[in-house]
Each structure stands twice: as structure tokens, then as C-alpha cells.
Design a protein around this motif. Structure first.
Motif: not given
Length: 537
Positions: A13-14, A19-24, A41-44
């Protein structure tokens, strides 16, 4: 499914900029993430506009690296913390993380890429103190370290830093060449998303500073595509909206430009960068001033100043429009005294010429116009050359010289598809023709300008053109146009007028268009009524 599969889906996802899916997906694995995943995680989180979550992830990554003795890894997290905090306006805290990173590096080998990243912090410290020479040297060093270690992010950042500083020392062509080189890394997808966004915005800002509108337009289109490919993106979208608004303003699409500037303000606030909204508000004020909405323009300038942005020379030009000449002159003299580098002076000089002429400070206006012309010749950017030609026309000693410069300015602004500026140059040409006694040439230039201003809703400029049109003939009409209007008044059609005056139907239609524009009327009937009311028949 196991953690490995969950991490793979998050990485996928990233990579797809979701970004939203990667973060979640990464946030759901809290406690199971290693340093690499915590940085992701911090970048997302940063790209989603959640700076607090970004900082938490980076702090967790820093602690994990310290706990395992990975000093260089800890330095990387400390660098990112200093950068993110500085971007959020917490410079003191960011400086603390940069100092900690420097302390950690004290016992590390001299040639590690992390030292190059910390030099980015030193670069901005030099810039904050006005040390252009020091910043230029650091920018060069960053690029060298990035190239030696094969680090695309660091190389691009170094090229940007060095390029911008070269521009501020007057080496605009060389500086823009380095920025173009940095953009290659963005174009081929070598850069991480935060560095890519920074490089995009630095390039476009540099182009706007020297009125290189062709380059700015191309890269703004590319930035828009880049942002649009990331629907959840929050950072950089405010800058993108500002740059779109600037290009729309150049092309005199004023309602659309105002919408972009207002959108930029909202996005800056959402991204936690409220201070950056000052530029958008200043640009908004310029458009409102051009359209004659002086109260709204002043309010926009005041709001920009409240965010720490100096809305000049727009505010000084507004003061002139409202008859506050003395205050405007004080402002531009102060700004010119404070501003040293040629790039930022080039943004002030054109407006300063107009303000100084309004105050009858002719010698100062001539010096400012000459300086702008010298800078424009050195930089070579079409927008600056057009602006310089217009200013040289304003301060010309005789109407022949003014006319030559006005024609040059109109042509250059026309090449840039800048109708408002081109029309202003035609007003200057019309004024010059009036001084030379060529009423027909003056009427043609002024009527064309007046029509453009009417179409654009630029009321103050339209009124100025109309006053000039009215100077030497009733209603500003030429002798031939009065003949046409008198024949219209007794009921002649276009064909009958053409036969009487030995003209073509097309020429008669053009005369009527000019008459409508000069008298500011919509129809033949209204033109005749105006002529009767003003004893033109």
C-alpha cells in the motif's frame, strides 16, 4: 494470516501511495514493528497530515535503535524528528533533536551518509541568519555526500540547496540548471515522497521568484499530477494550490485563481502550516486589488501580515490606489534598503517604480527601472524582461522611447499569455501615442486595452484607459468613429455606412466595437443615446 503477510500488504500500500491503508495496517501492528516499519508508519502519518502520530512513530523508532545500539539508525530518526518539528514550526525542539544527532555522531566514522543529512539542518540555520555564502558551501557539501554515497534523496536536496543559493548570488542560469538536475530524480521515481514533495515545491518557488513562468507552469502541472496520484496526501497540496493560483493569475483567470488561493489557505491550516498561508493571502490580495475590491484586498493583506508574510509590493500599490502615497513610498524605500540579493529585489522593483513615480520621485524610479533591466538581462527570464521593459517605458524621457519599451513589453507579456499585463503595456503605448499626437494609434491601443480590462473585470485599469480615451476627443472617439456613430444615429445599416464612407462591412463592424468599448455601452441604441446626451451628434 501472519504478521509477515500483514507487513507485506502494508508495504505494498505504501509503494502504491495509498497512505491511509498503509498507515492503518501498520498502526494495527503496534508493538510488532521494527525500525524500518516505524519509519514507514511515521512517513505515512506525515503524508496524511497527522504530525503527532508521525512524531510518536519516529520517537519509538529512535528508542528502539538506541536500545539495540544502532547509533546511525538512531541518528536517522533524530534527523527526521528535527525536520518534521521544524516544518511544524517547533524550531527549538527540532534544534534539540539535531543537537542530539550530532552528539551521537561524535564517535562515528567521518564519512557516513548520516552526516550529510544533518548538514541539511545546518543549511537552514545559515539561511535563517542570512548567511548565503555559508549556505551555498553547505549545499554543495550535501550534494557531494549524496553523490558519493549514491543517496538520491540527499543528492537532490543538496542540488536544491546549492541551486537556490546560486540564484540568490545572481547566478540564476546555473542555479536553475541544478534544480532541473534535482527534478530528474523526482521524474524517474528515485526520491522518497517527502523529499520529492520538497524538491517539487522548491523548484516551482524558485521559478516564481524570477518570473520564469514557462518553467513554473510546466512543473506546476507535474506537481498537480503528483498530488492527484495520492488522494490522501495533505502536505504539499497547499503549495500546489498556491502555484496553480499563481499561474491562473498570470493568465488572468481571476475567479479560479481566488478559489485556488482560498483552497491553499485551508490546506495549509489542515497540514499544521498556518504560517505558510500568508503567501496565499498575499496573492489573493493582489488579485482583489487588480479587480478593484480594495477593502477585501486590504483585509487579505492584513491577514497575510498577521501570519508573518510581508505582502509587498502589493500593499504599497494598494496604498497608491487609495491615495496614501506617502505611506507607500516609505514602505518601498524600507524594503529596498532591507533587500540585498537580486532575486528578491527583482520581485520588489517593478512595483517600486510605480510607487516612486506616483510620488514624483523620478530619479529613484529611473534607478529602480534601470536596476530591474540589468537583473532581467542577467537572469534572462521572459517575465522579468517584460516587467523591465514596461518599467523602462514608464520612466522614459520621451514618448518615442516609451513607445518602444511599451511595444516590447506587450509582445513579451503576450508570449506568456498574460492578458492583463499586456493590456497595461498597451495603455502605456496609447499614452505615448497621445504625446506624439498620433490619435488613431492611441485610440487603437487604448480601445484594445479597455476591452481586455472589461473582459477581465479589472475595473481600475479600465477606468484609467477610458480617461485617456476621453482626453482628446469626445468620448474618446476618433474622427472616423464619430462619422460612423452619426450615420448610425440617422438609421443607417452597416452596409449603408460602408458604402457611404467607402469602407468594408468588416471595418464598420470594428469601428462599432471600438465605439461600444470606449463609451462603455452594449448596443447601437445605447451608443446613440450616449452621443445625444453628450452632444456628440
Amino acid at each position: 494470516m501472519g504478521i509477515v503477510d500483514d507487513l507485506q500488504r502494508a508495504r505494498s500500500a505504501f509503494e502504491q501511495r495509498d497512505w491511509a491503508v498503509a498507515y492503518d495496517r501498520l498502526a494495527a501492528l503496534d508493538g510488532e514493528l521494527g525500525p524500518e516499519e516505524l519509519l514507514t508508519l511515521g512517513t505515512a502519518a506525515f503524508l496524511l497530515g497527522d504530525t503527532d502520530a508521525c512524531i510518536r512513530a519516529l520517537q519509538q523508532g529512535y528508542r528502539s535503535q538506541i536500545d539495540t545500539g544502532e547509533v546511525l539508525g538512531a541518528v536517522r530518526f533524530a534527523f527526521w524528528l528535527s525536520l518534521v518539528l521544524a516544518m511544524r514550526g517547533e524550531g527549538a525542539v527540532g534544534n534539540g533533536w539535531a543537537a542530539r544527532a550530532e552528539r551521537l555522531l561524535a564517535d562515528q566514522p567521518p564519512d557516513v551518509v548520516e552526516r550529510g543529512y544533518l548538514r541539511i539542518h545546518d543549511f537552514f540555520a545559515c539561511l535563517d541568519h542570512g548567511d548565503i555564502t555559508g549556505a551555498l558551501a553547505i549545499g554543495d557539501e550535501i550534494a557531494v555526500v549524496g553523490r558519493r554515497h549514491g543517496d538520491p534523496d540527499l543528492l537532490a536536496q543538496g542540488l536544491v540547496c546549492k541551486g537556490r543559493m546560486l540564484m540568490y548570488t545572481g547566478q540564476v542560469t546555473e542555479g536553475l540548471a541544478l534544480l532541473d538536475e534535482a527534478m530528474v530524480g523526482v521524474a524517474v521515481g528515485e526520491l522518497s515522497p517527502i523529499f520529492a514533495g520538497n524538491v517539487y515545491c522548491a523548484m516551482i518557488e524558485a521559478c516564481q521568484e524570477v518570473l520564469d513562468f514557462a518553467r513554473a507552469s510546466s512543473w506546476t502541472t507535474a506537481l498537480t499530477r503528483w498530488c492527484d496520484s495520492q488522494p490522501d496526501l495533505v502536505p504539499f497540496t497547499g503549495q500546489c494550490a498556491v502555484h496553480r493560483g499563481q499561474i491562473l493569475r498570470l493568465h488572468a483567470a481571476y475567479p479560479e485563481a481566488l478559489a485556488e488561493f482560498e483552497d491553499a489557505c485551508r490546506r495549509y491550516v489542515a497540514a499544521g502550516s498556518a504560517a505558510a498561508a500568508g503567501l496565499a493571502l498575499s496573492e489573493r490580495g493582489d488579485v482583489l486589488r487588480i479587480r478593484g475590491d480594495y477593502a477585501a484586498a486590504e483585509a487579505s493583506y492584513d491577514e497575510a501580515a498577521g501570519y508573518g508574510h510581508e505582502p509587498q509590493p502589493g500593499r504599497a500599490l494598494l496604498m497608491i490606489a487609495r491615495g496614501r502615497v506617502a505611506g507607500a513610498v516609505v514602505a518601498v524605500r524600507r524594503l529596498l534598503a532591507e533587500t540585498v540579493d537580486p532575486v528578491h529585489r527583482s520581485r520588489l522593483l517593478a512595483g517600486s517604480v510605480e510607487v516612486l513615480l506616483a510620488a514624483e520621485a523620478t530619479a529613484e524610479a529611473e534607478a529602480a527601472a534601470a536596476e530591474l533591466a540589468t537583473i532581467a538581462d542577467s537572469f534572462g527570464c521572459t517575465g522579468l524582461r517584460a516587467s523591465a521593459a514596461y518599467c523602462l517605458g514608464l520612466v522614459a524621457e520621451n514618448p518615442d522611447q516609451a513607445a518602444r519599451q511599451a511595444r516590447a513589453a506587450a509582445q513579451l507579456w503576450g508570449e506568456l499569455h498574460a492578458p492583463y499585463e499586456a493590456a497595461r503595456a498597451r495603455v502605456l503605448l496609447g499614452r505615448s501615442m497621445l504625446s506624439l499626437g498620433d490619435e488613431d494609434a492611441a485610440a487603437t491601443a487604448l480601445t484594445t486595452a479597455c476591452r481586455t480590462f472589461t473582459e477581465l473585470g479589472a475595473a481600475p485599469a479600465r477606468l484609467e484607459a477610458q480617461r485617456l480615451l476621453s482626453r482628446d476627443s469626445a468620448g474618446g472617439l476618433t474622427g472616423r468613429e464619430l462619422e460612423v456613430l452619426r450615420l448610425v444615429a440617422i438609421g443607417n445599416s452597416n452596409t449603408e455606412i460602408a458604402r457611404t464612407l467607402v469602407l468594408s462591412d468588416k471595418t464598420v463592424a470594428r469601428h462599432l466595437t471600438n465605439i461600444f468599448a470606449k463609451l462603455d455601452v452594449p448596443s447601437r441604441t445605447a451608443a446613440v443615446a450616449y452621443a445625444r446626451d453628450h452632444d456628440l451628434l
